[in-house]
Motif scaffolding. Structure first.
Motif, PDB file in Angstrom:
ATOM      1  N   TRP B 227       2.358   2.807   4.772  1.00 19.26           N
ATOM      2  CA  TRP B 227       1.595   1.584   4.507  1.00 19.26           C
ATOM      3  C   TRP B 227       0.889   1.677   3.146  1.00 19.26           C
ATOM      4  N   LEU B 228       0.358   2.858   2.856  1.00 22.81           N
ATOM      5  CA  LEU B 228      -0.298   3.049   1.560  1.00 22.81           C
ATOM      6  C   LEU B 228       0.738   2.961   0.426  1.00 22.81           C
ATOM      7  N   LEU B 229       1.912   3.537   0.667  1.00 28.01           N
ATOM      8  CA  LEU B 229       2.976   3.489  -0.344  1.00 28.01           C
ATOM      9  C   LEU B 229       3.390   2.043  -0.607  1.00 28.01           C
ATOM     10  N   TRP B 230       3.527   1.284   0.464  1.00 24.99           N
ATOM     11  CA  TRP B 230       3.927  -0.117   0.285  1.00 24.99           C
ATOM     12  C   TRP B 230       2.859  -0.886  -0.494  1.00 24.99           C
ATOM     13  N   ASN B 231       1.594  -0.577  -0.210  1.00 24.15           N
ATOM     14  CA  ASN B 231       0.513  -1.223  -0.959  1.00 24.15           C
ATOM     15  C   ASN B 231       0.638  -0.922  -2.444  1.00 24.15           C
ATOM     16  N   TRP B 232       0.976   0.334  -2.734  1.00 24.46           N
ATOM     17  CA  TRP B 232       1.124   0.722  -4.137  1.00 24.46           C
ATOM     18  C   TRP B 232       2.327   0.007  -4.755  1.00 24.46           C
ATOM     19  N   LEU B 233       3.395  -0.076  -3.978  1.00 21.43           N
ATOM     20  CA  LEU B 233       4.611  -0.694  -4.510  1.00 21.43           C
ATOM     21  C   LEU B 233       4.432  -2.181  -4.778  1.00 21.43           C
ATOM     22  N   VAL B 234       3.818  -2.876  -3.842  1.00 18.88           N
ATOM     23  CA  VAL B 234       3.749  -4.336  -3.938  1.00 18.88           C
ATOM     24  C   VAL B 234       2.492  -4.798  -4.657  1.00 18.88           C
ATOM     25  N   MET B 235       1.363  -4.126  -4.383  1.00 20.98           N
ATOM     26  CA  MET B 235       0.093  -4.593  -4.938  1.00 20.98           C
ATOM     27  C   MET B 235      -0.389  -3.744  -6.117  1.00 20.98           C
ATOM     28  N   ASP B 236       0.353  -2.687  -6.443  1.00 15.49           N
ATOM     29  CA  ASP B 236      -0.043  -1.788  -7.529  1.00 15.49           C
ATOM     30  C   ASP B 236      -1.373  -1.103  -7.258  1.00 15.49           C
ATOM     31  N   ASP B 237      -1.760  -1.054  -6.021  1.00 15.32           N
ATOM     32  CA  ASP B 237      -3.038  -0.440  -5.667  1.00 15.32           C
ATOM     33  C   ASP B 237      -2.884   0.147  -4.274  1.00 15.32           C
ATOM     34  N   ILE B 238      -2.951   1.461  -4.212  1.00 13.35           N
ATOM     35  CA  ILE B 238      -2.653   2.136  -2.943  1.00 13.35           C
ATOM     36  C   ILE B 238      -3.623   1.720  -1.834  1.00 13.35           C
TER      37      ILE B 238
END
Lengths: 475, 488
Positions: B227-238
């Protein structure tokens, strides 16, 4: 010279693809396979010139579907292994007396070895401890005549029956299955088992196998014992290798047993009905994973293989170079096996039926294909994560993206997690954490796979010998 | 004497019948009312199906509208289109049927066949549970892994099978994608389960014990990492998904928390009574020990989420399943003596009576009541700026004005001033800002709260509705449209 009971070494046919009457890996590709391969390459190149984007999209879609099918199939066999374990358990009470109530059947134990002087004393020691009437068993040490390392050591040990040294005359191909075939051409026995030079089978394994055979229906020709590594603690490589073996022998094979699927045999600890083994022609001496090929041949001929809950302790290859060599041989052999069995394309599928054919493709074809293409997908994943190149999206339309994402995020975890589960199930739970770092290990597997694949073109029958170490030589 | 245990084949047949019966009942007969969360999840699904970027952002960038319900709704919407059923209703039917099937399997596993009828009966007899079941909410998908955990715990308790332990851990992992409350409940469950496993195997060889902790922790930790990785991927913020709740937590008043706590505590205490008896006197004490902290966490999470003004993601269904688990456990547990058994039954009955007595319907969600109607808003804008598009920030606001094709409304999960100004160079833009009531965005330290209070030099407040809704117009003229352009 003992009398030959069957001939498993003479080429009886002029057919180069089946010199002993069944399809063998003498040549890698048959005529139609060559033309199909050339046609496919030409088609791919032409299509690439015409519309490279569409071509890549289609290839990616096909590979993603393959990954998804492999993941789901793996989930199925693991769940079956955990929920409906079918591996044969034998209790001490059952082994108290022979199944027929009279005497234990005659057992032949064959031990092919080449340059194994270092581990020979340990082997003799561990075989001497096997709990089986010594007058009903024969241990045949198959030593190449020109093996100047092992032969003198074996002779110097002044071995007495049931140990017998069987010299293997120098002839082409110089492979382990050739030596095994020579060994079983002579001698009388009801059952046969093959062990590697560094193997340490559980003391009661032969008795367990006999009881297991007596409990199985008559169409069971082979019983595969589980392999495990005793040197798991030597280094990171042996830890990961142990986790991988725990997964294969502890979960995958019992899962395949549940599905009554074709079982690719492990290299050692295969217990056979000797008459059936001779009847199907023994091992293919040209195939470098003769065990896998034999498992499939037995299945095609209507014989079944079961898994026995008894362990043989082996040595995990502790040196990366040797490990890659061993892996390259396995992958090369799997490709050989796949191609050999696919020669009669329609016959194979007719014989196996839809479900077993699908399992054959996923298990044998899928195994080497995934190892070969994994590095490209990992590279693509890394690029996608860190560089985010423009245009990569066009190869992942929504459905393909969904399947690909599932394989990437769930599939990889499932494969690694099942290794961890297998470690716990095989009582090496302290290695479970190494099961979880398997993705790094898969990259090395791909290295071996590519070496094996490339070797298939120039040295198809070359046997990458796995070097075994005495317990102290690496630690 | 126990009746003979059903063979798996017979059991599977019965469970399949139960599944289809509940499924058909929910799909065709049950009167449902949609929850406030459904409209948000539905908007996310519509945006995803339209390939809208806000859909991708909203799928992973919000902790209180978690990914699993949205993904489940997406799949059920696609399936529903094939079989001509409403996706949300299909999802609810599958989730409810699947959940109840786990209770049926639990009852059969324990040879307590009549207990199989208890969960469906309670689900419709007790008002709180009935309200939860009749609320159409994709969060119900979280009930499935939770019921699965309960079932596998019961099986593990009986057989000590590795598969049940592993599946309990894997289902705890799924809870990580169901919102903050379920995530914490999952973490606590794993911790308790691990401790219980260590305790029960303390006398065994270390070969048997080793490796269970990584097996239990790996799924949930992996899901959190994903979930943290996806946040980083999509929102540029882990940590993007955590920020909204973090800012809301900054602004919670103790009296607010106290008020919600006061209403939750009595029912929680009534529920804890049978669990405590189970823990002390039954043969199912391990499962009771796992349920106790879970129940407390779920109640606290409900209180905190209400105080924060966040969506109680999946908490209602999970609380319902937790309550059903307690009642089922009382029914299937062995006590060895009639006194503790009677005490547990009486405690459970008291809990049920209190639930009936304390039937408080959830207050209707009125936060969107003051929002200008879509037609009214567009008509107003079209008077002066025909075809101007309005930017909507956040999660709940775009769900009020769904426009997956982005013809008149542009949805963005996070407020990015540079991106807005870039866009404003190409077209005339408006921004709709909801009132600062803590529902649409956190009250403090939120850029939208600042926008509502202070505006921006390049924004002009065109209209403010009585409910404090503001419509701002960007005064930066799009390229080629400024009447002063020729003077430059």
């Amino acid at each position: 010279m003992p009398e030959k009971i069957c001939d498993l070494t003479t080429h009886s046919s002029d057919d180069p693809f089946a010199p002993r009457g069944f399809p063998q890996a003498t040549l890698t590709l048959c005529r139609w396979q060559k033309w199909a391969l050339i046609g496919a390459v030409v088609l791919l190149i032409a299509w690439g010139f015409a519309d490279i984007h569409r071509e890549l999209l289609v290839i990616n879609t096909v590979l993603t579907v393959f990954y998804l099918a492999s993941t789901l199939y793996r989930m199925l066999i693991i769940d079956l292994a955990l929920s409906k374990p079918r591996d044969i358990q034998v209790t001490p009470e059952e082994m108290a007396q022979p199944p027929n109530g009279k005497e234990w059947p005659r057992y032949m134990v064959i031990l092919p070895m080449y340059h194994e002087a270092e581990v020979l004393p340990g082997l003799i020691d561990s075989l001497s401890k096997l709990d089986y009437p010594k007058d009903r068993v024969e241990f045949r040490l198959l030593i190449e005549e020109d093996d100047e390392e092992t032969m003198p050591v074996a002779k110097s040990m002044n071995l007495q029956p049931p140990f017998v040294i069987t010299p293997i005359a120098k002839s082409y191909p110089r492979t382990k299955p050739k030596a095994c075939n020579v060994a079983i051409e002579t001698g009388e026995a009801d059952y046969l088992v093959i062990y590697d030079a560094e193997d340490q089978p559980e003391r009661d394994q032969l008795k367990k196998a006999v009881v297991a055979f007596s409990r199985c229906p008559p169409n069971v020709a082979c019983i595969q014992a589980k392999l495990a590594y005793y040197n798991w603690d030597w280094n990171l490589l042996t830890r990961c290798f142990t986790a991988e073996y725990a997964n294969w022998f502890g979960l995958c094979l019992p899962g395949l047993d549940c599905l009554q699927a074709p079982i690719p045999l492990g290299g050692t600890s295969n217990h056979f009905r000797l008459d059936v083994l001779r009847q199907v022609g023994g091992w293919d001496e040209f195939n470098v994973t003769e065990d896998c090929d034999l498992g499939l041949r037995l299945f095609s001929a209507g014989w079944r293989t079961r898994v026995l809950d008894s362990k043989t302790w082996e040595q995990a290859c502790p040196v990366l170079r040797s490990w890659v060599n061993q892996r390259s041989r396995w992958v090369k052999g799997y490709i050989q096996t796949y191609l050999v069995h696919m020669r009669d394309f329609f016959g194979l599928h007719r014989k196996l039926g839809f479900w077993n054919s699908l399992q054959f493709h996923l298990l044998i074809g899928g195994s080497f294909l995934s190892q070969l293409i994994n590095p490209f997908y990992w590279l693509m994943t890394i690029l996608w994560l860190f560089v985010r190149p423009a245009g990569i999206d066009q190869y992942f339309p929504p459905l393909v993206f969904a399947m690909g994402a599932f394989c990437l995020f769930a599939g990889n975890f499932i494969f690694a997690y099942t290794c961890a589960i297998a470690c716990v199930r095989q009582n090496v739970g302290h290695l479970a954490k190494y099961g979880l770092i398997m993705p790094a290990y898969w990259l090395m597997m791909s290295l071996g796979a590519w070496k094996g694949f490339l070797q298939l073109f120039h040295k198809p029958h070359h046997w990458e010998k796995t070097k075994h170490f005495a317990n102290t030589s690496v630690t | 004497m126990d009746s003979p245990r059903s063979t798996p084949k017979q059991l599977n047949g019965k469970v399949a019948w139960a599944f289809f019966a509940v499924f058909a009942f929910v799909i065709y007969l049950l009167p449902m009312r949609p929850s406030a969360a459904l409209s948000v999840h539905q908007s996310i699904v519509d945006a995803l199906l339209a390939g809208n970027n806000w859909g991708r952002q909203a799928l992973i960038g919000s902790f209180d509208y978690p990914a699993l319900p949205s993904l489940a709704l997406l799949i059920s919407t696609i399936l529903g289109d094939f079989v001509r059923l409403d996706g949300a209703r299909l999802l609810q039917a599958i989730a409810l049927a699947w959940t109840l099937c786990y209770f049926v399997r639990t009852a059969y596993y324990q040879h307590s066949y009549l207990t199989a009828l208890l969960p469906p009966a309670l689900l419709f007899a007790l008002p709180q549970l009935r309200n939860a079941a009749l609320t159409l909410d994709p969060g119900w998908i979280a009930a499935v892994p939770f019921a699965a955990i309960f079932y596998h715990l019961v099986c593990w308790h009986a057989d000590k099978g590795l598969r049940d332990l592993v599946l309990a851990g894997v289902n705890c992992g799924f809870l990580a994608f169901c919102g903050p409350g379920p995530l914490i409940a999952g973490l606590i469950l794993v911790a308790v389960l691990n401790a219980e496993h260590r305790r029960t195997t303390a006398s065994l060889d270390s070969n048997v014990r080793d490796g269970i902790a990584p097996l239990l922790w790996a799924p949930i930790l992996y899901c959190i990492a994903l979930w943290l990785l996806w946040n980083w991927l999509v929102m540029d913020d882990i940590f993007f998904g955590l920020r909204d709740l973090w800012l809301r937590a900054d602004n919670v008043r103790p009296e607010q928390l106290q008020q919600h706590l006061d209403s939750a505590i009595p029912l929680l205490l009534f529920c804890l009574a049978p669990i405590l008896i189970l823990m002390l006197k039954s043969d199912m004490r391990i499962i009771a020990r796992c349920l106790l902290p879970t129940l407390i966490i779920l109640s606290l999470a409900s209180v905190i989420s209400a105080a924060l003004g966040a969506n109680p993601a999946s908490l209602l269904p999970l609380s319902a399943v937790a309550a059903l688990s307690v009642f089922t456990l009382v029914a299937i547990a062995g006590f060895g003596h009639p006194v503790p058994r009677s005490c547990a039954i009486i405690a459970a009955l008291c809990c049920a009576f209190y639930a009936v007595y304390n039937d408080q319907a959830l207050p209707p969600d009125t936060h969107a009541a003051g929002a200008p109607a879509r037609e009214e808003l567009l008509a107003y804008i079209d008077q002066f700026w025909p075809d101007s598009r309005t930017v909507l920030y956040g999660l709940r606001l775009p769900a009020l004005y769904p426009d997956p094709a982005e013809k008149r409304f542009i949805a963005r999960l996070d407020y990015q001033e540079d991106a807005f100004l870039d866009q404003a160079k190409d077209e005339q833009l408006h921004i709709l800002v909801p009132p600062p009531d803590g529902y649409f965005y956190p009250l403090a330290h939120s850029l939208l709260a600042d926008l509502h209070a202070n505006g921006r030099p390049w924004l002009f407040l065109e209209k403010q509705w009585p409910g404090n809704w503001q419509l701002w117009r960007c005064v930066i003229p799009p390229k080629g449209e400024s009447r002063l352009e020729h003077l430059r």
